[in-house]
Design an enzyme around this catalytic site. Structure first.
Site, PDB file in Angstrom:
ATOM      1  CD  GLU A  65      27.791  80.038 -37.393  1.00 16.84           C
ATOM      2  OE1 GLU A  65      28.118  80.957 -36.613  1.00 16.84           O
ATOM      3  OE2 GLU A  65      27.484  78.899 -37.005  1.00 16.84           O
ATOM      4  CD  GLU A  68      26.871  73.382 -35.637  1.00 12.28           C
ATOM      5  OE1 GLU A  68      27.369  73.967 -34.660  1.00 12.28           O
ATOM      6  OE2 GLU A  68      26.010  73.892 -36.372  1.00 12.28           O
TER       7      GLU A  68
END
Length: 345
Positions: free
Chosen positions: A137, A142
């Site tokens: 990932e 974020e």
């Protein structure tokens, strides 16, 4: 943060972030309603245990939680409904690309990202394997609870243990966690904090957004960011959505990335990172935003989400475009899209 230096050309090309002169060409461009052809709404339970209810495309369009126009793609949380504490979470949206991408470059032009206490927005890629994080990932954007700067994170599975070291990374950001190997309950990953607060949340929105780029090769993963008011945004980043397919993009001219994850004898990126789906979502509370909910925010995270719908009026993504570029050795073809238009406000 590492100091920026004017390196001799030979030294620059030998550095981890610039392993060789390389070129990319436009493969796909998503603008406005073409996002609905290239991405699918995912309406399953939030794997990060957020106080959210991810809705399908029809519901999202009907409730204006997804809105598209000629040059706009918006995804948002519901900001009108007081929730039953025993019922589903707040309606919000998660989309995933219909295809996966291997070695490639992507450029995101964003005008606004979700903000507010309890928010957990992310723009990321994942192998979509049922056992996270098998296949790897890459978190490009974020963060939680409006707390910048942006974090770019690499996650790998225990099958491909991976660590990063500050000395091997040629980037502007700050490595705050060097263990990429992740698991449920131990998911920090290799985290690099960007060197500017404008990269995330209210600070990003205050300047009208900006551009993020992510490049993945067999030897490294680079993440760049430029704020909207940055005078040094490369033209082929700023104009990525309108580039001709014949145009060749050379990221060597872009300068140091914010994050530079490198392959080494302690991290085989080629084995750890498989073809990835691109995901954009907004969760609320959950494993990170809920556990890191600050005392300066109202009540508890879950109670805030349940009882204060108006607090989420600014919890939306406004995306101008997403451009996918492939190495020049691979073919490229433009996608054609249909119109799905709704009123937003």
């Amino acid at each position: 943060m590492k100091p920026q230096q004017l390196l001799p050309l030979v030294a620059l090309l030998a550095s981890p972030a610039f392993a060789a002169i390389r070129y990319y060409q436009v493969d796909e461009t998503f603008v406005g309603d073409s996002f609905l052809d290239g991405f699918e709404h995912e309406d399953f339970a939030d794997p990060t245990h957020g106080r959210v209810n991810y809705v399908d495309e029809c519901t999202a369009l009907d409730k204006n939680l997804t809105y598209v126009s000629k040059d706009t793609f918006i995804m948002r949380a519901d900001y009108k409904t007081v929730l039953d504490p025993n019922g589903p979470g707040r309606d919000t949206v998660r989309v995933s690309s219909r295809k996966q991408y291997g070695y490639s470059m992507l450029v995101l032009d964003i005008r606004h990202m979700p903000t507010g206490c309890g928010t957990w927005p992310a723009f990321w890629t994942n192998s979509n394997n049922n056992t996270w994080p098998t296949g790897g990932e890459i978190d490009i954007i974020e963060g939680v609870n409006d707390e910048g700067p942006n974090a770019s994170v690499l996650h790998t599975s225990s099958d491909h243990a991976c660590t990063q070291t500050d000395s091997s990374m040629d980037d502007r950001g700050v490595l705050v966690s060097d263990k990429c190997t992740s698991a449920v309950g131990d998911g920090a990953g290799c985290r690099v904090n960007h060197d500017t607060d404008k990269s995330y949340g209210p600070e990003l929105n205050a300047v009208g957004g900006g551009w993020y780029a992510m490049e993945r090769t067999s030897q490294f993963v680079n993440v760049w960011f430029w704020a909207r008011d940055d005078e040094n945004v490369p033209d082929d980043v700023k104009d990525a959505a309108t580039l001709k397919q014949s145009a060749k993009v050379n990221p060597d001219a872009w300068g140091q990335p914010q994050a530079n994850f490198v392959s080494s004898n302690t991290c085989d990126l080629d084995a750890a990172i498989k073809p990835q789906n691109i995901i954009i979502n907004l969760s609320l509370c959950g494993d990170w935003a809920g556990n890191a909910y600050p005392s300066t925010c109202p009540s508890t995270c879950v109670d805030h989400v349940n009882n204060d719908p108006a607090a989420f009026k600014d919890a939306y993504w406004d995306i101008a475009s997403l451009t996918i570029l492939s190495p020049t050795s691979s073919g490229a073809s433009k996608r054609h899209h249909h119109s799905h238009k709704r009123n937003y406000f």
